[in-house]
Design a protein around this motif. Sequence first.
Motif, PDB file in Angstrom:
ATOM      1  N   LEU A 201       3.266  18.560  28.011  1.00 37.91           N
ATOM      2  CA  LEU A 201       4.138  17.839  28.995  1.00 37.91           C
ATOM      3  C   LEU A 201       5.744  17.733  29.509  1.00 37.91           C
ATOM      4  O   LEU A 201       6.069  17.518  27.831  1.00 37.91           O
ATOM      5  N   ILE A 202       6.296  18.026  29.801  1.00 44.00           N
ATOM      6  CA  ILE A 202       7.610  18.074  29.864  1.00 44.00           C
ATOM      7  C   ILE A 202       8.112  16.699  31.047  1.00 44.00           C
ATOM      8  O   ILE A 202       7.635  16.911  32.352  1.00 44.00           O
ATOM      9  N   HIS A 203       9.121  16.049  30.891  1.00 43.31           N
ATOM     10  CA  HIS A 203      10.110  15.066  31.167  1.00 43.31           C
ATOM     11  C   HIS A 203      10.103  15.677  31.598  1.00 43.31           C
ATOM     12  O   HIS A 203      11.643  16.065  32.103  1.00 43.31           O
ATOM     13  N   THR A 204      10.433  14.734  33.715  1.00 46.31           N
ATOM     14  CA  THR A 204      11.614  15.095  34.406  1.00 46.31           C
ATOM     15  C   THR A 204      12.759  13.896  34.735  1.00 46.31           C
ATOM     16  O   THR A 204      13.466  14.325  35.125  1.00 46.31           O
ATOM     17  N   GLY A 205      12.110  12.693  34.526  1.00 42.81           N
ATOM     18  CA  GLY A 205      13.571  12.008  33.968  1.00 42.81           C
ATOM     19  C   GLY A 205      13.096  11.183  35.595  1.00 42.81           C
ATOM     20  O   GLY A 205      13.860  10.350  34.871  1.00 42.81           O
ATOM     21  N   LEU A 206      12.222  11.590  36.406  1.00 41.87           N
ATOM     22  CA  LEU A 206      12.272  10.956  37.836  1.00 41.87           C
ATOM     23  C   LEU A 206      10.545  10.255  38.086  1.00 41.87           C
ATOM     24  O   LEU A 206       9.682  10.410  37.515  1.00 41.87           O
ATOM     25  N   SER A 207      11.660   9.625  38.753  1.00 36.74           N
ATOM     26  CA  SER A 207      10.183   8.348  40.068  1.00 36.74           C
ATOM     27  C   SER A 207      10.647   8.928  41.138  1.00 36.74           C
ATOM     28  O   SER A 207      11.911   8.734  41.458  1.00 36.74           O
ATOM     29  N   PHE A 208       8.919   8.878  42.097  1.00 36.16           N
ATOM     30  CA  PHE A 208       9.712   8.802  43.039  1.00 36.16           C
ATOM     31  C   PHE A 208       8.824   8.285  44.324  1.00 36.16           C
ATOM     32  O   PHE A 208       7.577   7.242  43.653  1.00 36.16           O
ATOM     33  N   GLU A 209       9.162   7.685  45.142  1.00 40.73           N
ATOM     34  CA  GLU A 209       8.512   6.814  46.573  1.00 40.73           C
ATOM     35  C   GLU A 209       8.545   7.744  47.949  1.00 40.73           C
ATOM     36  O   GLU A 209       9.138   7.833  48.369  1.00 40.73           O
ATOM     37  N   ILE A 210       6.932   8.031  47.112  1.00 37.38           N
ATOM     38  CA  ILE A 210       6.546   9.060  47.923  1.00 37.38           C
ATOM     39  C   ILE A 210       5.595   8.709  49.137  1.00 37.38           C
ATOM     40  O   ILE A 210       5.368   7.393  48.972  1.00 37.38           O
ATOM     41  N   PRO A 211       5.987   8.840  50.666  1.00 30.51           N
ATOM     42  CA  PRO A 211       6.223   8.012  51.788  1.00 30.51           C
ATOM     43  C   PRO A 211       4.607   7.669  52.108  1.00 30.51           C
ATOM     44  O   PRO A 211       4.227   8.544  51.905  1.00 30.51           O
ATOM     45  N   GLU A 212       3.642   7.228  52.288  1.00 33.02           N
ATOM     46  CA  GLU A 212       2.312   6.730  52.743  1.00 33.02           C
ATOM     47  C   GLU A 212       1.989   7.608  53.816  1.00 33.02           C
ATOM     48  O   GLU A 212       2.999   7.883  55.022  1.00 33.02           O
TER      49      GLU A 212
ATOM     50  N   ILE B 276       0.564  14.103  43.184  1.00 33.99           N
ATOM     51  CA  ILE B 276       1.481  12.767  43.089  1.00 33.99           C
ATOM     52  C   ILE B 276       0.801  11.673  44.334  1.00 33.99           C
ATOM     53  O   ILE B 276       1.534  11.566  45.294  1.00 33.99           O
ATOM     54  N   ASP B 277       0.361  10.308  44.217  1.00 36.15           N
ATOM     55  CA  ASP B 277       0.278   9.637  45.327  1.00 36.15           C
ATOM     56  C   ASP B 277       0.818   8.593  45.905  1.00 36.15           C
ATOM     57  O   ASP B 277       2.173   8.243  45.556  1.00 36.15           O
ATOM     58  N   SER B 278       0.842   8.619  46.614  1.00 34.93           N
ATOM     59  CA  SER B 278       2.419   7.506  47.468  1.00 34.93           C
ATOM     60  C   SER B 278       2.348   6.308  46.728  1.00 34.93           C
ATOM     61  O   SER B 278       3.204   5.524  46.888  1.00 34.93           O
ATOM     62  N   ASP B 279       1.162   5.127  45.756  1.00 30.15           N
ATOM     63  CA  ASP B 279       1.416   4.297  45.261  1.00 30.15           C
ATOM     64  C   ASP B 279       1.791   4.569  44.064  1.00 30.15           C
ATOM     65  O   ASP B 279       2.410   3.118  43.087  1.00 30.15           O
ATOM     66  N   TYR B 280       1.642   5.625  43.251  1.00 32.56           N
ATOM     67  CA  TYR B 280       2.341   5.951  41.954  1.00 32.56           C
ATOM     68  C   TYR B 280       3.977   5.705  41.216  1.00 32.56           C
ATOM     69  O   TYR B 280       4.629   6.508  42.303  1.00 32.56           O
ATOM     70  N   ARG B 281       4.111   5.013  40.741  1.00 24.80           N
ATOM     71  CA  ARG B 281       5.538   4.881  41.053  1.00 24.80           C
ATOM     72  C   ARG B 281       6.181   4.848  38.865  1.00 24.80           C
ATOM     73  O   ARG B 281       7.611   5.408  38.577  1.00 24.80           O
ATOM     74  N   GLY B 282       5.543   6.103  38.331  1.00 22.39           N
ATOM     75  CA  GLY B 282       5.853   5.467  37.015  1.00 22.39           C
ATOM     76  C   GLY B 282       6.247   7.737  37.451  1.00 22.39           C
ATOM     77  O   GLY B 282       6.776   7.990  37.933  1.00 22.39           O
ATOM     78  N   GLU B 283       6.741   7.616  36.018  1.00 21.20           N
ATOM     79  CA  GLU B 283       7.777   9.185  35.665  1.00 21.20           C
ATOM     80  C   GLU B 283       6.901  10.070  36.467  1.00 21.20           C
ATOM     81  O   GLU B 283       5.908  10.604  35.706  1.00 21.20           O
ATOM     82  N   VAL B 284       7.176  11.299  36.595  1.00 24.00           N
ATOM     83  CA  VAL B 284       6.790  13.090  37.077  1.00 24.00           C
ATOM     84  C   VAL B 284       6.938  13.915  35.868  1.00 24.00           C
ATOM     85  O   VAL B 284       8.084  13.941  35.702  1.00 24.00           O
ATOM     86  N   MET B 285       5.731  14.175  34.929  1.00 23.11           N
ATOM     87  CA  MET B 285       5.320  14.846  34.156  1.00 23.11           C
ATOM     88  C   MET B 285       4.841  16.037  34.852  1.00 23.11           C
ATOM     89  O   MET B 285       4.399  15.992  35.371  1.00 23.11           O
ATOM     90  N   VAL B 286       5.466  17.265  34.109  1.00 21.66           N
ATOM     91  CA  VAL B 286       4.978  18.677  34.564  1.00 21.66           C
ATOM     92  C   VAL B 286       3.968  18.872  33.361  1.00 21.66           C
ATOM     93  O   VAL B 286       4.690  19.205  32.306  1.00 21.66           O
ATOM     94  N   SER B 287       2.987  19.384  33.536  1.00 21.16           N
ATOM     95  CA  SER B 287       2.037  20.356  32.211  1.00 21.16           C
ATOM     96  C   SER B 287       1.975  20.930  32.339  1.00 21.16           C
ATOM     97  O   SER B 287       2.192  21.978  33.247  1.00 21.16           O
ATOM     98  N   LEU B 288       2.998  22.205  31.439  1.00 21.43           N
ATOM     99  CA  LEU B 288       2.869  23.307  31.799  1.00 21.43           C
ATOM    100  C   LEU B 288       2.452  24.026  30.457  1.00 21.43           C
ATOM    101  O   LEU B 288       2.337  23.151  29.443  1.00 21.43           O
ATOM    102  N   PHE B 289       1.340  25.289  31.197  1.00 25.49           N
ATOM    103  CA  PHE B 289       0.340  25.901  30.432  1.00 25.49           C
ATOM    104  C   PHE B 289       1.147  26.743  30.044  1.00 25.49           C
ATOM    105  O   PHE B 289       1.977  27.804  30.789  1.00 25.49           O
ATOM    106  N   ASN B 290       1.057  27.672  28.911  1.00 25.47           N
ATOM    107  CA  ASN B 290       1.701  28.659  28.241  1.00 25.47           C
ATOM    108  C   ASN B 290       0.564  30.560  28.651  1.00 25.47           C
ATOM    109  O   ASN B 290       0.002  30.055  27.596  1.00 25.47           O
ATOM    110  N   GLN B 291       0.027  30.819  29.791  1.00 22.15           N
ATOM    111  CA  GLN B 291      -0.763  32.390  29.660  1.00 22.15           C
ATOM    112  C   GLN B 291       0.179  33.265  28.972  1.00 22.15           C
ATOM    113  O   GLN B 291      -0.627  34.055  29.443  1.00 22.15           O
ATOM    114  N   SER B 292       1.020  33.271  28.999  1.00 16.34           N
ATOM    115  CA  SER B 292       1.678  34.369  27.936  1.00 16.34           C
ATOM    116  C   SER B 292       0.912  34.721  26.706  1.00 16.34           C
ATOM    117  O   SER B 292       0.572  33.621  25.946  1.00 16.34           O
TER     118      SER B 292
END
Length: 147
Positions: free
Chosen positions: A46-57, A84-100
């Motif tokens: 899980l890689i941190h973006t350091g961001l949270s968003f207010e996705i429009p309803e 990312i649901d419009s009611d989620y306000r936590g940090e967005v993280m990217v779950s990166l998988f190494n398939q190499s």
Amino acid sequence: MTSVVKTKKLTKKAITPTYGTPYSAGADLYNAEEYPISIAPGETRLIHTGLSFEIPEGCVGLIFARSGLATKRGLAPANKVGVIDSDYRGEVMVSLFNQSGETQTVEYGERLAQLAIVPFIKADFEISDELSETVRGRGGFGSTGMK
């Protein structure tokens, strides 16, 4: 069409998403972690973006792979498409998988994935004994041909 998406920086090092071109559908999400992150073959991190968003309803944020990162280095979201649901306000993280077959390192500020803001239709699921007929009918995987 554009819309304002309120974005909160959770760390000073967080990078606001950017679009690669004026016609890009997905905005690039960046690694906000200050140290290199190694991902072994077959490992997910899980890689941190350091961001949270207010996705429009009425919309959803969808996190997709960056084609270059996935094809050249084998790094793609483990869940294939993040939601990312419009009611989620936590940090967005990217779950990166190494398939190499090699350990990959992700640096601070590196583009990880892309975020698309997409409208959706919320369904009221109604149980029915019958469904309308179509030419395809119940044909499943591969039923429309392989070419």
